[in-house]
Design an enzyme around this catalytic site. Sequence first.
Site, PDB file in Angstrom:
ATOM      1  N   ASP A   1       3.915 -10.424  -2.512  1.00 50.67           N
ATOM      2  CA  ASP A   1       3.487  -9.167  -1.887  1.00 50.67           C
ATOM      3  C   ASP A   1       4.556  -8.103  -2.149  1.00 50.67           C
ATOM      4  O   ASP A   1       5.713  -8.284  -1.757  1.00 50.67           O
ATOM      5  CB  ASP A   1       3.336  -9.429  -0.377  1.00 50.67           C
ATOM      6  CG  ASP A   1       2.855  -8.208   0.383  1.00 50.67           C
ATOM      7  OD1 ASP A   1       2.925  -7.076  -0.138  1.00 50.67           O
ATOM      8  OD2 ASP A   1       2.424  -8.409   1.542  1.00 50.67           O
ATOM      9  N   ILE A   2       4.184  -7.016  -2.744  1.00 50.93           N
ATOM     10  CA  ILE A   2       5.141  -5.962  -3.102  1.00 50.93           C
ATOM     11  C   ILE A   2       5.853  -5.405  -1.861  1.00 50.93           C
ATOM     12  O   ILE A   2       7.016  -5.018  -1.939  1.00 50.93           O
ATOM     13  CB  ILE A   2       4.423  -4.826  -3.889  1.00 50.93           C
ATOM     14  CG1 ILE A   2       5.412  -3.844  -4.510  1.00 50.93           C
ATOM     15  CG2 ILE A   2       3.419  -4.054  -3.040  1.00 50.93           C
ATOM     16  CD1 ILE A   2       5.938  -4.242  -5.826  1.00 50.93           C
TER      17      ILE A   2
ATOM     18  N   ASN B   1      -2.828   7.144  -5.960  1.00 54.62           N
ATOM     19  CA  ASN B   1      -3.794   8.034  -6.628  1.00 54.62           C
ATOM     20  C   ASN B   1      -3.225   9.453  -6.609  1.00 54.62           C
ATOM     21  O   ASN B   1      -2.190   9.701  -5.982  1.00 54.62           O
ATOM     22  CB  ASN B   1      -5.173   7.944  -5.955  1.00 54.62           C
ATOM     23  CG  ASN B   1      -5.127   8.353  -4.497  1.00 54.62           C
ATOM     24  OD1 ASN B   1      -4.765   9.473  -4.171  1.00 54.62           O
ATOM     25  ND2 ASN B   1      -5.464   7.425  -3.603  1.00 54.62           N
TER      26      ASN B   1
ATOM     27  N   ASP C   1      -1.541   0.471  -2.264  1.00 49.42           N
ATOM     28  CA  ASP C   1      -1.302   1.728  -1.552  1.00 49.42           C
ATOM     29  C   ASP C   1      -1.509   1.535  -0.041  1.00 49.42           C
ATOM     30  O   ASP C   1      -0.655   1.916   0.776  1.00 49.42           O
ATOM     31  CB  ASP C   1      -2.300   2.753  -2.122  1.00 49.42           C
ATOM     32  CG  ASP C   1      -1.879   4.189  -1.920  1.00 49.42           C
ATOM     33  OD1 ASP C   1      -0.805   4.425  -1.359  1.00 49.42           O
ATOM     34  OD2 ASP C   1      -2.654   5.074  -2.337  1.00 49.42           O
TER      35      ASP C   1
ATOM     36  N   GLY D   1      -6.385  -3.180 -10.482  1.00 48.53           N
ATOM     37  CA  GLY D   1      -7.237  -3.499  -9.325  1.00 48.53           C
ATOM     38  C   GLY D   1      -8.421  -2.541  -9.307  1.00 48.53           C
ATOM     39  O   GLY D   1      -9.293  -2.589 -10.177  1.00 48.53           O
TER      40      GLY D   1
HETATM   41  N1  AR6 Z   1       1.346  -6.743  -3.435  1.00 43.74           N
HETATM   42  C1  AR6 Z   1       1.244  -6.879  -4.778  1.00 43.74           C
HETATM   43  N2  AR6 Z   1       0.098  -6.666  -5.472  1.00 43.74           N
HETATM   44  C2  AR6 Z   1      -0.995  -6.301  -4.751  1.00 43.74           C
HETATM   45  C3  AR6 Z   1      -0.972  -6.118  -3.348  1.00 43.74           C
HETATM   46  C4  AR6 Z   1       0.266  -6.353  -2.670  1.00 43.74           C
HETATM   47  N3  AR6 Z   1       0.398  -6.221  -1.353  1.00 43.74           N
HETATM   48  N4  AR6 Z   1      -2.222  -5.734  -2.949  1.00 43.74           N
HETATM   49  C5  AR6 Z   1      -2.998  -5.678  -4.060  1.00 43.74           C
HETATM   50  N5  AR6 Z   1      -2.266  -6.032  -5.156  1.00 43.74           N
HETATM   51  P1  AR6 Z   1      -4.742  -1.656  -6.724  1.00 43.74           P
HETATM   52  P2  AR6 Z   1      -4.941   0.336  -8.930  1.00 43.74           P
HETATM   53  C6  AR6 Z   1      -2.676  -6.101  -6.580  1.00 43.74           C
HETATM   54  O1  AR6 Z   1      -6.218  -1.559  -6.520  1.00 43.74           O
HETATM   55  O2  AR6 Z   1      -5.826  -0.512  -9.743  1.00 43.74           O
HETATM   56  C7  AR6 Z   1      -5.838   2.483  -4.210  1.00 43.74           C
HETATM   57  O3  AR6 Z   1      -6.921   2.773  -3.365  1.00 43.74           O
HETATM   58  C8  AR6 Z   1      -4.146  -6.089  -6.902  1.00 43.74           C
HETATM   59  O4  AR6 Z   1      -4.677  -7.395  -6.759  1.00 43.74           O
HETATM   60  O5  AR6 Z   1      -3.856  -1.645  -5.552  1.00 43.74           O
HETATM   61  O6  AR6 Z   1      -3.804   1.055  -9.611  1.00 43.74           O
HETATM   62  C9  AR6 Z   1      -5.065   3.740  -4.603  1.00 43.74           C
HETATM   63  O7  AR6 Z   1      -5.038   4.698  -3.572  1.00 43.74           O
HETATM   64  C10 AR6 Z   1      -4.136  -5.622  -8.345  1.00 43.74           C
HETATM   65  O8  AR6 Z   1      -3.818  -6.718  -9.214  1.00 43.74           O
HETATM   66  O9  AR6 Z   1      -4.221  -0.434  -7.693  1.00 43.74           O
HETATM   67  C11 AR6 Z   1      -5.822   4.246  -5.803  1.00 43.74           C
HETATM   68  O10 AR6 Z   1      -6.938   5.033  -5.426  1.00 43.74           O
HETATM   69  C12 AR6 Z   1      -2.959  -4.652  -8.414  1.00 43.74           C
HETATM   70  O11 AR6 Z   1      -2.190  -4.937  -7.230  1.00 43.74           O
HETATM   71  C13 AR6 Z   1      -6.300   2.971  -6.473  1.00 43.74           C
HETATM   72  O12 AR6 Z   1      -6.354   1.976  -5.442  1.00 43.74           O
HETATM   73  C14 AR6 Z   1      -3.344  -3.187  -8.402  1.00 43.74           C
HETATM   74  O13 AR6 Z   1      -4.492  -2.972  -7.588  1.00 43.74           O
HETATM   75  C15 AR6 Z   1      -5.322   2.498  -7.519  1.00 43.74           C
HETATM   76  O14 AR6 Z   1      -5.863   1.399  -8.207  1.00 43.74           O
END
Ligand code: AR6
Length: 179
Positions: free
Chosen positions: A17-18, A31, A41, A126
């Site tokens: 978890d980040i 975003n 986020d 994601g």
């Molecule tokens: N720790 C590490 N990785 C994580 C965590 C965590 N706690 N939670 C999710 N991931 P995403 P994006 C992974 O959707 O594609 C938001 O609404 C997840 O499984 O967080 O850049 C923003 O506000 C995936 O592999 O980011 C933007 O609108 C990766 O992190 C949008 O999502 C990225 O998923 C950005 O989308």
Amino acid sequence: MTSRMVAGTRIDLAEGDITRQDTDAIVNAANTTLLGGGGVDGAIHRAGGPSIVEECRRLGGCATGDAKLTGAGRLPARHVIHAVGPVYRDGRHGEAELLASAYRRSLEVAMTHGLRSVAFPSISTGAYRFPIAEAAAIALGTVAAVAAERQGALELVRFVLFSAADFAVYAQALAALPG
Ligand code: AR6
């Protein structure tokens, strides 16, 4: 955990978890509004508390491919670098360049502030649907390029992957880096 030294910088891969990372900075997959969202986020703002979004409000958003710094509220890290990756459409809308830029700008912001350890999530793979194998090669290739250009400025860059499957993809990309 997997590790590799690249031009004086340690690149770590971890599953987890980040929000739990105690590096100088963690990177948010934000975003362009910088006002919060789901995924990474949402987790960062929930765990860090309201001071982060209060600071973000004063930044006036962030372009895709760019990154901006705030404090980290209650998080163990000292700073959050809010990076905006591209929404993946079909690969023909500059997505690869914009993703590379989001990583490069994050590292530049870190180094400008004298930060030496940075943890990244897998930006754009994601909600933004960037294919993860290509994203991992871009992420690691960009970190390796910056490490080579700025010998020794970055001590540690850690990728924190949210699933074993994502970790395996990044491990393959790390092993495939030249040198
Ligand atoms: N720790 C590490 N990785 C994580 C965590 C965590 N706690 N939670 C999710 N991931 P995403 P994006 C992974 O959707 O594609 C938001 O609404 C997840 O499984 O967080 O850049 C923003 O506000 C995936 O592999 O980011 C933007 O609108 C990766 O992190 C949008 O999502 C990225 O998923 C950005 O989308």
